[in-house]
Enzyme design. Structure first.
Site, short mmCIF file in Angstrom:
data_model
loop_
_atom_site.label_atom_id
_atom_site.label_comp_id
_atom_site.label_asym_id
_atom_site.label_seq_id
_atom_site.Cartn_x
_atom_site.Cartn_y
_atom_site.Cartn_z
N GLU A 287 0.73 -1.17 -0.27
CA GLU A 287 -0.13 0.15 0.06
C GLU A 287 0.86 1.16 -0.14
O GLU A 287 1.55 1.51 0.90
CB GLU A 287 -0.86 0.05 1.24
CG GLU A 287 -1.82 1.31 1.18
CD GLU A 287 -2.56 1.54 2.47
OE1 GLU A 287 -3.28 2.46 2.64
OE2 GLU A 287 -2.76 0.40 3.23
N LYS A 419 -8.07 -15.12 16.40
CA LYS A 419 -8.17 -14.49 14.94
C LYS A 419 -9.62 -14.42 14.68
O LYS A 419 -10.04 -14.75 13.40
CB LYS A 419 -7.69 -15.84 13.84
CG LYS A 419 -6.27 -16.14 14.25
CD LYS A 419 -5.88 -17.27 13.36
CE LYS A 419 -4.41 -17.59 13.56
NZ LYS A 419 -3.95 -18.83 13.12
N ASP A 495 2.14 -14.34 12.72
CA ASP A 495 0.90 -14.80 12.07
C ASP A 495 -0.17 -13.52 11.33
O ASP A 495 -0.80 -12.78 12.46
CB ASP A 495 0.06 -15.65 13.07
CG ASP A 495 -0.98 -16.64 12.15
OD1 ASP A 495 -1.42 -15.99 11.24
OD2 ASP A 495 -1.35 -17.50 12.80
N HIS A 593 -2.59 10.21 -1.62
CA HIS A 593 -2.68 8.82 -2.13
C HIS A 593 -2.81 8.89 -3.76
O HIS A 593 -2.37 7.82 -4.30
CB HIS A 593 -3.99 8.45 -1.57
CG HIS A 593 -4.06 7.36 -0.43
ND1 HIS A 593 -3.76 6.11 -0.34
CD2 HIS A 593 -3.74 8.08 1.16
CE1 HIS A 593 -3.59 5.67 1.08
NE2 HIS A 593 -3.62 6.74 1.73
#
Length: 608
Positions: A287, A419, A495, A593
């Site tokens: 990004e 998660k 993770d 951006h």
């Protein structure tokens, strides 16, 4: 040096150039051996190249506009489209002509494919003194030069199976495409053996997951599996790299059935001044603006004297689900495991799973006759999921003796919760709970962040607090904590899926010192990180951990490296929150951006 030229048509004799013989020029010359003329699409008109291109571009768009306008009028007037006037017929012919030219000029040898089809496999030769030489290796799947005896070429020994060809510099695309497909570094016998294995995998006779154990070579297994997958699916995996990775390092711990690896760029934000120490924070992301924005936040924090991070809790969780015949029996076990007098016994059983595992507490919840027991324990420098699971299994085996009617439904009952966004993690915490704060001076807010303190405080209240409440957010009272958490996690071998609960964060801003300075803080109750095990052992991720000074286990103070990494994550989130909120407050978000995250560069041309 003798050079053989490959040709599929034996009626044309190939030429062999001596070392001192002047070679033929590669383009726009008559070839003496096959009398074929090579043409370029730009030879369509005897004009300079830019004029020819401009003419055909203008013709293409003008004619297209004319035809679309005419067809729109016909549709409005209910006139059949197949009835065309002379002007429309001329326009259609011009459109086709311009399209052919543009395809031929900008396509990959579109015109040359048809003009010089009979000479696709021949190579011209340029003298070494005029241009640099390219050595092109013949594809390993093709046999030796069939006309080697006739041409007088020396056939290399079987292990190499190469034909040395000197290519001209003009057709550089051909040389590059051949270079992208290097010949295998194996012998013909090994190639034939690999081919047999590939066929077995494709036909289903050999399972792809067993290649490592059968071959004893992880890289070779990955190569065979990749080629088999391409043949089975009919899809190319050319852009997925295979070379440059240690496949033995992931065997049995990181990834099964590998076929390559994905490249993610790593940027550096910082220095981040945290608790008096400077850190260069590695961030793996695709990004645009993310690293630059976090870096600006680090600059503002550094210029204001740095940030302070405090570790509040450290405990990984696992919550099995057990069931009884009645709710009364479930409640009896709940009272048993929560009894302080019984805790020491359960802790001793739990801690036998690892010398780093230390049970801290057990929190229970009942749903009917089902009992959920949330075990919380410290796990040293490991993230600790496997460690806590082994300890929980030990306790369940112990309790089974006292409660034989206990039915273990699952070692994980989602009361952990791993998660998944969960209120229990937001309230009770999971992993490392950290709060990080900094006071940003008025001068830095204006000069570095380009905004005002009052504007930031108001925006934080209406966006991060009120706006998130309106959305029913669970632990999402922030601007983009998950951006920074994910980037640091990928770079350091954590993770990535645990970004969900690790990104639980509330960002607070308040004007201090008579409204001149800004106090900003982030509170993150469930940062799940480790510096040993899993992806932290891979070379690239290990290097990023080493950059932060937290590589591996801390032998003097077990667990301190993982705790330090958690505070660095929180400090990086603080920097990212500060910079993004400032950009929104100053109206710079869209502009930045569009400048950094919407590149028009065609990176596929340099992605080899």
């Amino acid at each position: 040096m003798d050079v053989c030229r490959r040709s599929e048509k034996p009626v044309y004799p190939s030429r062999v150039f001596a070392a001192d013989e002047k070679p033929l020029k590669p383009h726009k010359q008559h070839q003496e051996d096959d009398n074929t003329l090579l043409l370029d699409a730009s030879d369509a008109l005897p004009l300079p190249l830019y004029l020819t291109n401009g003419l055909f571009f203008t013709m293409f768009f003008s004619v297209m506009y004319f035809l679309l306008s005419r067809w729109r009028e016909k549709i409005r007037n209910s006139t059949p489209l197949h009835v065309v006037t002379l002007s429309e017929l001329v326009a259609i012919v011009s459109l086709i002509a311009s399209m052919i030219y543009l395809l031929g000029f900008f396509g990959i040898g579109f015109v040359q494919t048809f003009v010089s089809r009979g000479n696709n496999d021949s190579w011209d030769v340029e003298d070494e003194n005029d241009h640099e030489q390219f050595i092109l290796e013949e594809d390993s799947r093709r046999g030796p030069c069939a006309t080697a005896t006739t041409l007088g070429c020396t056939v290399p020994p079987p292990p190499t199976r190469q034909v040395a060809v000197v290519a001209p510099p003009q057709p550089a695309k051909v040389a590059m495409s051949m270079a992208e497909k290097p010949a295998p570094l194996v012998t013909p016998a090994a190639s034939e053996e690999d081919e047999e294995i590939i066929k077995s995998v494709v036909e289903g006779k050999m399972p792809a997951y067993s290649l490592e154990s059968k071959l004893g070579d992880c890289k070779r297994a990955a190569s065979i599996r990749k080629e088999s997958l391409q043949r089975i699916t009919g899809k190319s995996l050319e852009g997925l790299p295979l070379e440059g990775f240690n496949y033995e390092s992931i065997l049995g711990q990181c990834c099964e059935m590998p076929i390559g690896y994905v490249q993610i760029p790593v940027g550096i934000a910082g220095p981040l001044l945290l608790n008096g120490t400077e850190y260069s924070v590695p961030m793996a992301t695709t990004e645009g603006c993310l690293v630059a924005s976090t870096n600006r936040g680090c600059k503002a924090i550094y210029a204001s004297g740095g940030a302070t991070a405090i570790l509040l809790r450290d405990g990984m969780t696992r919550a099995p689900c057990v069931r009884f015949g009645t709710a009364k029996r479930a409640a009896e076990l709940k009272f048993h495991v929560e009894d302080p007098t019984k805790f020491e016994t359960l802790a001793n059983v739990f801690d036998q799973s690892s010398r780093f595992a230390k049970l801290q507490r057990i929190q229970c919840a009942i749903a009917g006759k089902n009992l959920y027991m949330r075990f919380v324990c410290s796990t040293g420098d490991a993230m600790g999921m496997n460690m806590v699971s082994k300890g929980v299994q030990n306790v369940l085996d112990y309790l089974q003796n006292e409660y034989p009617d206990m039915d273990v439904i699952g070692i994980s009952g989602n009361f952990c919760s791993d998660k998944k966004p969960a209120a229990v993690n937001w309230i009770e915490g999971r992993g490392k709970s950290v709060v990080c704060e900094a006071i940003i001076t008025e001068e830095v807010v204006k000069k570095v962040l380009k905004t005002e303190v009052a504007a930031l405080v108001e925006l934080n209240m209406l966006k991060n607090l009120t706006g998130s409440a309106m959305a029913g957010a669970l632990g999402g009272f922030n601007a983009h904590a998950s951006n920074i958490v994910s980037a640091v996690y990928i770079a350091t071998g954590q993770d990535p899926a645990q970004n969900i609960e690790s990104s639980h964060c509330i960002t607070m801003m308040e004007a201090v010192n008579d409204g001149k300075d800004l106090h900003i803080s982030v509170t993150m109750p469930s940062i799940e990180v480790g510096t040993v095990g899993g992806g932290t052992q891979l070379a690239s991720q290990s290097a990023c951990l080493n950059l932060l000074g937290v590589k591996g286990a801390n032998r003097e103070a077990p667990g301190s490296n993982a705790r330090l990494l958690a505070t660095i994550v929180a400090g990086s989130v603080l920097a990212g929150e500060l910079s993004l909120m400032s950009a929104i407050s100053a109206g710079q978000l869209v502009k930045s951006h569009m400048k950094y995250n919407r590149s028009t560069k065609d990176v596929t041309k340099t992605s080899s």
